[in-house]
Design a protein around this motif. Structure first.
Motif, short mmCIF file in Angstrom:
data_model
loop_
_atom_site.label_atom_id
_atom_site.label_comp_id
_atom_site.label_asym_id
_atom_site.label_seq_id
_atom_site.Cartn_x
_atom_site.Cartn_y
_atom_site.Cartn_z
N GLU A 1 0.68 -1.25 0.04
CA GLU A 1 -0.03 -0.06 0.04
C GLU A 1 0.72 1.13 -0.02
O GLU A 1 0.40 2.27 -0.45
CB GLU A 1 -0.92 0.01 1.22
CG GLU A 1 -0.33 0.04 2.43
CD GLU A 1 -0.14 -1.21 3.07
OE1 GLU A 1 0.56 -1.34 4.27
OE2 GLU A 1 0.02 -2.22 2.45
N HIS B 1 0.89 3.92 -2.80
CA HIS B 1 -0.10 5.01 -2.81
C HIS B 1 -0.23 5.66 -1.61
O HIS B 1 -1.05 6.73 -1.69
CB HIS B 1 -1.29 4.45 -3.22
CG HIS B 1 -1.34 3.41 -4.63
ND1 HIS B 1 -1.29 3.90 -5.61
CD2 HIS B 1 -1.35 2.03 -4.67
CE1 HIS B 1 -1.16 2.56 -6.71
NE2 HIS B 1 -1.19 1.55 -5.79
N GLN B 2 0.18 5.32 -0.67
CA GLN B 2 0.04 6.13 0.68
C GLN B 2 1.46 6.33 1.30
O GLN B 2 2.40 5.89 1.09
CB GLN B 2 -0.64 5.31 1.57
CG GLN B 2 -1.99 4.76 1.33
CD GLN B 2 -2.82 4.03 2.39
OE1 GLN B 2 -2.39 3.65 3.40
NE2 GLN B 2 -3.91 3.35 2.05
N ARG C 1 1.60 7.27 8.31
CA ARG C 1 0.14 7.48 8.09
C ARG C 1 -0.12 8.67 8.59
O ARG C 1 -1.29 9.10 8.25
CB ARG C 1 -0.43 6.37 8.86
CG ARG C 1 -0.13 4.84 8.27
CD ARG C 1 -0.32 4.70 6.74
NE ARG C 1 -0.24 3.48 6.40
CZ ARG C 1 0.85 3.13 5.51
NH1 ARG C 1 1.61 4.10 5.27
NH2 ARG C 1 0.89 1.88 5.06
N VAL D 1 -1.28 11.18 5.69
CA VAL D 1 -2.38 10.58 4.77
C VAL D 1 -3.21 11.85 4.71
O VAL D 1 -3.63 12.19 5.78
CB VAL D 1 -3.29 9.32 5.42
CG1 VAL D 1 -4.33 9.01 4.39
CG2 VAL D 1 -2.10 8.21 5.10
#
Length: 304
Positions: A288, A291-292, A296, A299
């Protein structure tokens, strides 16, 4: 003996090639390279990548020809190309190295796996780059496992019974919809060029690597410039690692007054070969992050 189809992907060499050695031991080998036009329409592919990749494939084809074989070059969807081979030659074993690419190549490999299962094709993949797959990955022992792989003896070119095949011409960049982007000095493709760069780095250019690798003024000469050769497998990670280790060992035994600086640069380079595998492992384990953000907490900070 049944046919062994060897699918070259990001391992465009004959030296230190585990999948080739295993395939050659099992039967006649039909080597293939698949040009996938849809892949070259992705936002993270480009003219310069294709030109380098194309040159490495042409170099591989020459190496196979020198051994009495022919590289089967086909263009189209991978599953469709492999199914055409199955219909022409009957059941076979499919060999390849594991590929950690992007979401597109991951989805393609899943389609190939489903096709192989439904058609009774045994698909055998081999490791490279020290990357481990599967739910049993233990991050606490990954470094040791990677180190063990890097220190295994290099594999020589096996005795290969090449299966007879035809081939297509490699397409040019224009036919894939790829146009030059203004870069004037692209790195030259091919294994021999990669070996020459490795040698010049280990014995001439790399002396001040530790100090000069971070500056755009000095990095062009001081860095190894081996990234594309490792990315597309013209050189194996293991042979580069072992060459650097041999150079470091020789420096520790040398009376050269410059050995201390050289040795520090070699240690820095070997550490970055480790990080190369570490971050490919990161993508393999957490796809992931294509795309990220890694962290986190970031985000949603950028507009979509």
């Amino acid at each position: 003996m049944s046919l062994q189809v060897l699918w070259f992907k990001r391992d465009l060499r004959l030296a230190d090639h585990e999948a080739l050695c295993a395939a050659a031991a099992a039967g006649p080998v039909l080597p293939i390279f698949i040009v996938e036009p849809n892949y070259w329409q992705l936002p993270d592919t480009s003219y310069r990548q294709w030109e380098f990749w194309r040159g490495c494939v042409a170099d591989l084809a020459t190496a196979i020809r020198a051994q009495g074989g022919t590289l089967h070059i086909a263009q189209g969807d991978a599953v469709a190309v492999l199914e055409t081979l199955r219909q022409r030659h009957g059941p076979f074993t499919l060999w390849a190295h594991e590929e950690t690419g992007n979401g597109w190549t991951y989805a393609r490999d899943k389609r190939v796996k489903r096709w192989a299962r439904t058609q009774g094709v045994d698909w055998q993949e081999r490791r490279q780059f020290g990357v481990l797959r599967g739910p049993g990955l233990n991050r606490d022992i990954w470094a040791g496992q990677r180190e063990t792989l890097m220190r295994q003896p290099l594999l020589g070119l096996p005795k290969v019974h090449w299966a007879a095949t035809d081939t297509e011409l490699l397409p040019n960049s224009e036919s894939l919809g790829l146009m030059p982007d203004g870069i004037q000095h692209l790195q030259q493709p091919g294994r021999e060029v990669g070996i020459a760069l490795l040698t010049s780095f280990l014995h001439a250019r790399g002396q001040n690597y530790t100090r000069e690798m971070s500056s755009p003024v000095t990095a062009e000469a001081a860095c190894s410039r081996l990234s594309p050769y490792l990315t597309y497998g013209a050189l194996s990670m293991r042979e580069v690692f072992q060459a650097a280790e041999r150079r470091l060992t020789a420096l520790t035994l040398s009376s050269d007054k410059q050995r201390a600086g050289w040795a520090q640069s070699m240690r820095s380079f070997i550490a970055r070969l480790h990080w190369h595998c570490h971050f490919i492992q990161k993508l393999e384990s957490e796809p992931e992050i294509e795309h990220q953000p890694f962290a986190r907490m970031y985000v949603g900070m950028r507009p979509q």
